[in-house]
Design a protein around this motif. Structure first.
Motif, short mmCIF file in Angstrom:
data_model
loop_
_atom_site.label_atom_id
_atom_site.label_comp_id
_atom_site.label_asym_id
_atom_site.label_seq_id
_atom_site.Cartn_x
_atom_site.Cartn_y
_atom_site.Cartn_z
N LYS A 71 -2.18 9.98 -45.64
CA LYS A 71 -2.74 10.86 -44.61
C LYS A 71 -1.68 11.82 -44.12
CE LYS A 71 -6.00 7.43 -42.94
NZ LYS A 71 -6.22 6.44 -41.91
N ILE A 72 -0.49 11.27 -43.88
CA ILE A 72 0.60 12.11 -43.37
C ILE A 72 0.99 13.14 -44.42
CG2 ILE A 72 3.00 12.13 -42.57
CD1 ILE A 72 2.43 9.28 -41.47
N GLU A 73 1.04 12.73 -45.68
CA GLU A 73 1.36 13.68 -46.75
C GLU A 73 0.32 14.81 -46.76
OE1 GLU A 73 1.18 12.25 -50.77
OE2 GLU A 73 2.39 13.92 -51.53
N GLY A 74 -0.94 14.42 -46.63
CA GLY A 74 -2.02 15.41 -46.60
C GLY A 74 -1.86 16.40 -45.46
N LEU A 75 -1.55 15.89 -44.28
CA LEU A 75 -1.40 16.76 -43.10
C LEU A 75 -0.15 17.63 -43.23
CD1 LEU A 75 -2.41 14.23 -40.30
CD2 LEU A 75 -3.72 16.22 -41.03
N ASP A 76 0.92 17.05 -43.80
CA ASP A 76 2.15 17.82 -44.00
C ASP A 76 1.92 18.97 -44.98
OD1 ASP A 76 3.81 16.57 -42.25
OD2 ASP A 76 4.68 15.20 -43.71
N THR A 77 1.02 18.77 -45.94
CA THR A 77 0.73 19.81 -46.92
C THR A 77 0.00 20.98 -46.27
OG1 THR A 77 0.24 17.94 -48.34
CG2 THR A 77 -0.12 20.10 -49.28
N GLY A 78 -0.53 20.73 -45.09
CA GLY A 78 -1.20 21.82 -44.38
C GLY A 78 -2.70 21.63 -44.27
N ALA A 79 -3.20 20.42 -44.53
CA ALA A 79 -4.62 20.16 -44.33
C ALA A 79 -4.89 20.16 -42.83
CB ALA A 79 -5.00 18.82 -44.93
N ASP A 80 -6.08 20.59 -42.43
CA ASP A 80 -6.41 20.68 -41.02
C ASP A 80 -6.87 19.35 -40.44
OD1 ASP A 80 -7.03 23.43 -42.39
OD2 ASP A 80 -6.53 23.83 -40.30
N ASP A 81 -7.41 18.52 -41.31
CA ASP A 81 -7.94 17.24 -40.86
C ASP A 81 -8.15 16.38 -42.09
OD1 ASP A 81 -8.92 15.30 -39.19
OD2 ASP A 81 -10.63 16.46 -38.47
N TYR A 82 -8.36 15.08 -41.89
CA TYR A 82 -8.71 14.23 -43.02
C TYR A 82 -9.79 13.25 -42.60
CZ TYR A 82 -5.69 10.91 -40.66
OH TYR A 82 -5.12 10.11 -39.72
N ILE A 83 -10.61 12.85 -43.55
CA ILE A 83 -11.68 11.90 -43.29
C ILE A 83 -11.57 10.80 -44.33
CG2 ILE A 83 -14.18 11.58 -43.19
CD1 ILE A 83 -14.40 14.59 -42.48
N THR A 84 -11.59 9.56 -43.86
CA THR A 84 -11.44 8.44 -44.79
C THR A 84 -12.80 7.98 -45.29
OG1 THR A 84 -9.54 7.78 -43.45
CG2 THR A 84 -10.33 6.19 -45.06
N LYS A 85 -12.88 7.78 -46.61
CA LYS A 85 -14.10 7.27 -47.22
C LYS A 85 -14.17 5.76 -47.00
CE LYS A 85 -14.19 10.49 -51.11
NZ LYS A 85 -14.06 10.58 -52.57
N PRO A 86 -15.34 5.14 -46.85
CA PRO A 86 -16.64 5.83 -46.82
C PRO A 86 -16.86 6.50 -45.47
CG PRO A 86 -16.91 3.47 -46.50
CD PRO A 86 -15.45 3.70 -46.71
N PHE A 87 -17.51 7.67 -45.49
CA PHE A 87 -17.74 8.39 -44.24
C PHE A 87 -19.23 8.60 -44.03
CE2 PHE A 87 -16.48 11.37 -47.66
CZ PHE A 87 -17.72 11.91 -47.92
N SER A 88 -19.60 8.94 -42.79
CA SER A 88 -20.99 9.32 -42.56
C SER A 88 -21.04 10.84 -42.69
CB SER A 88 -21.45 8.87 -41.18
OG SER A 88 -21.07 9.80 -40.20
N VAL A 89 -22.09 11.33 -43.35
CA VAL A 89 -22.22 12.77 -43.56
C VAL A 89 -22.26 13.50 -42.22
CG1 VAL A 89 -23.67 14.58 -44.54
CG2 VAL A 89 -23.37 12.45 -45.77
N LYS A 90 -22.89 12.85 -41.26
CA LYS A 90 -22.98 13.42 -39.91
C LYS A 90 -21.59 13.70 -39.35
CE LYS A 90 -26.08 12.28 -36.19
NZ LYS A 90 -26.77 11.18 -35.50
N GLU A 91 -20.68 12.73 -39.58
CA GLU A 91 -19.32 12.90 -39.08
C GLU A 91 -18.62 14.06 -39.80
OE1 GLU A 91 -16.51 9.76 -39.69
OE2 GLU A 91 -15.02 10.82 -38.47
N VAL A 92 -18.82 14.14 -41.11
CA VAL A 92 -18.19 15.22 -41.88
C VAL A 92 -18.65 16.57 -41.34
CG1 VAL A 92 -17.90 16.26 -44.16
CG2 VAL A 92 -18.00 13.77 -43.94
#
Ligand code: CA
Length: 229
Positions: free
Chosen positions: A93-114
């Motif tokens: 997650k930290i690597e993803g955010l450091d790369t410049g992603a604005d947010d992350y969502i962990t699977k499994p997710f609810s489509v509503k949340e996405v």
């Protein structure tokens, strides 16, 4: 204008379920089943996505690599990215955010949340163009460089002001220590992250009651939450 969401996801059932739901909410949707195709579609000058939903685990080019490439291209430098990840590991997650992603969502997710997260990021992008942060109690004027908490002016150093501006412009979003050092101190800064923590502590003290707006995200960084109306 309709927002165009580009979904980069190799699992067809997940991609299709997202497409169905986003289209029902009035979005336009494109799907790329690989990182390479995602990159091509994101760089399409005639059809720039409003936001990328990016799976991290892809065959070929990974989501992290794709995000890195987007950040290097002027056209997609600021394109909002939300990472979808099956990996619950904090490091990813930290690597993803450091790369410049604005947010992350962990699977499994609810489509509503996405959908809710996508709307939040898009709102933030629209707010980026504003010259002032204002939530009723705290006010930060990015042009005049003045800060008020409950009507009283708060005197900040230039560094503290830049730090507060960055945090308020990214309200609700986790800013990693690296994000903050890069954006406030600059890429040439090689000192340790304690400097950052010291500045945050001083900033909170000066802001008084408004200092509670800056949350610590343990092990990751900080998040500005503001006063909920
Ligand atoms: Ca995958």
């Amino acid at each position: 204008m309709k927002h165009y969401i580009l979904i980069v996801e190799d699992e067809a059932d997940i991609a299709e379920s997202l497409r169905y739901n986003f289209e029902r909410e009035g979005f336009k949707v494109g799907i790329a089943e690989s990182g390479e195709k995602g990159l091509r579609m994101a760089l399409d000058e005639n059809r720039a996505p409003s936001l990328l939903l990016l799976d991290l685990m892809l065959p070929g080019m990974s989501g992290v690599e794709l995000c890195r490439r987007l950040r290097r291209e002027p056209l997609t430098k600021k394109m909002p990215v939300i990472m979808l990840t099956a990996k619950a590991a904090e490091g990813d997650k930290i690597e993803g955010l450091d790369t410049g992603a604005d947010d992350y969502i962990t699977k499994p997710f609810s489509v509503k949340e996405v959908i809710a997260r996508v709307r939040a990021v898009l709102r933030r992008v629209d707010a980026d163009a504003v010259q002032k942060y204002e939530d009723g109690r705290l006010s930060v004027d990015f042009v005049d460089m003045r800060v008020y908490c409950d009507g009283d002016e708060v005197k900040l150093t230039r560094k503290e002001f830049t730090l507060l501006s960055y945090l308020t412009k990214n309200t609700g979003r986790v800013a990693t220590r690296q994000n903050l050092l890069d954006n406030v101190w600059g890429y040439s800064y090689f000192g340790d992250t304690r400097t950052l923590d010291v500045h945050i502590r001083r900033l909170r003290q000066k802001l008084g009651e408004c200092g509670d707006c800056i949350e610590t995200v343990v092990g990751v960084g900080y998040r500005f939450v503001g006063f909920k109306a």
